[in-house]
Design a protein around this motif. Sequence first.
Motif, PDB file in Angstrom:
ATOM      1  N   PHE A  18      27.321  53.580  34.516  1.00 30.20           N
ATOM      2  CA  PHE A  18      27.945  52.256  34.533  1.00 30.20           C
ATOM      3  C   PHE A  18      27.090  51.252  35.304  1.00 30.20           C
ATOM      4  N   ALA A  19      26.487  51.690  36.401  1.00 30.86           N
ATOM      5  CA  ALA A  19      25.682  50.787  37.223  1.00 30.86           C
ATOM      6  C   ALA A  19      24.403  50.350  36.508  1.00 30.86           C
ATOM      7  N   PHE A  20      23.744  51.266  35.827  1.00 29.78           N
ATOM      8  CA  PHE A  20      22.455  50.952  35.217  1.00 29.78           C
ATOM      9  C   PHE A  20      22.554  50.352  33.818  1.00 29.78           C
ATOM     10  N   THR A  21      23.604  50.671  33.079  1.00 33.40           N
ATOM     11  CA  THR A  21      23.704  50.196  31.698  1.00 33.40           C
ATOM     12  C   THR A  21      24.830  49.188  31.489  1.00 33.40           C
ATOM     13  N   ASN A  22      25.689  49.020  32.495  1.00 36.87           N
ATOM     14  CA  ASN A  22      26.861  48.160  32.394  1.00 36.87           C
ATOM     15  C   ASN A  22      27.780  48.622  31.255  1.00 36.87           C
ATOM     16  N   PHE A  23      27.789  49.922  30.993  1.00 38.85           N
ATOM     17  CA  PHE A  23      28.676  50.530  30.000  1.00 38.85           C
ATOM     18  C   PHE A  23      29.342  51.741  30.624  1.00 38.85           C
ATOM     19  N   CYS A  24      30.646  51.740  30.641  1.00 39.46           N
ATOM     20  CA  CYS A  24      31.413  52.869  31.165  1.00 39.46           C
ATOM     21  C   CYS A  24      32.281  53.409  30.023  1.00 39.46           C
ATOM     22  N   PRO A  25      32.047  54.649  29.597  1.00 39.74           N
ATOM     23  CA  PRO A  25      32.821  55.195  28.480  1.00 39.74           C
ATOM     24  C   PRO A  25      34.332  55.185  28.725  1.00 39.74           C
ATOM     25  N   SER A  26      34.761  55.509  29.933  1.00 40.58           N
ATOM     26  CA  SER A  26      36.209  55.522  30.189  1.00 40.58           C
ATOM     27  C   SER A  26      36.772  54.103  30.188  1.00 40.58           C
TER      28      SER A  26
END
Length: 77
Positions: free
Chosen positions: A49-57
């Motif tokens: 989430f920190a590096f890609t700004n994408f969190c699956p949940s």
Amino acid sequence: MCGDKAQRILMAIVLGFIMMFFAMGETNPTMFKLAVVLQTFVIIMLFIFAFTNFCPSLWFFNKIFGKCDWDKKKEEK
């Protein structure tokens, strides 16, 4: 309830279970191993989430509950 809040509640619950498994690991090595695996999973997901700004949940919960309207001002009655 919106997706961001639901995801944060779930993360708090998961971290609580991990803490319980660490405490139980004092007498049961399997619980300690489970706690380490789950904690590692949470850390990896936070790095993603920190590096890609994408969190699956977060993506999943936003689909289920909808996005939060943080910037929307509440109308006064």
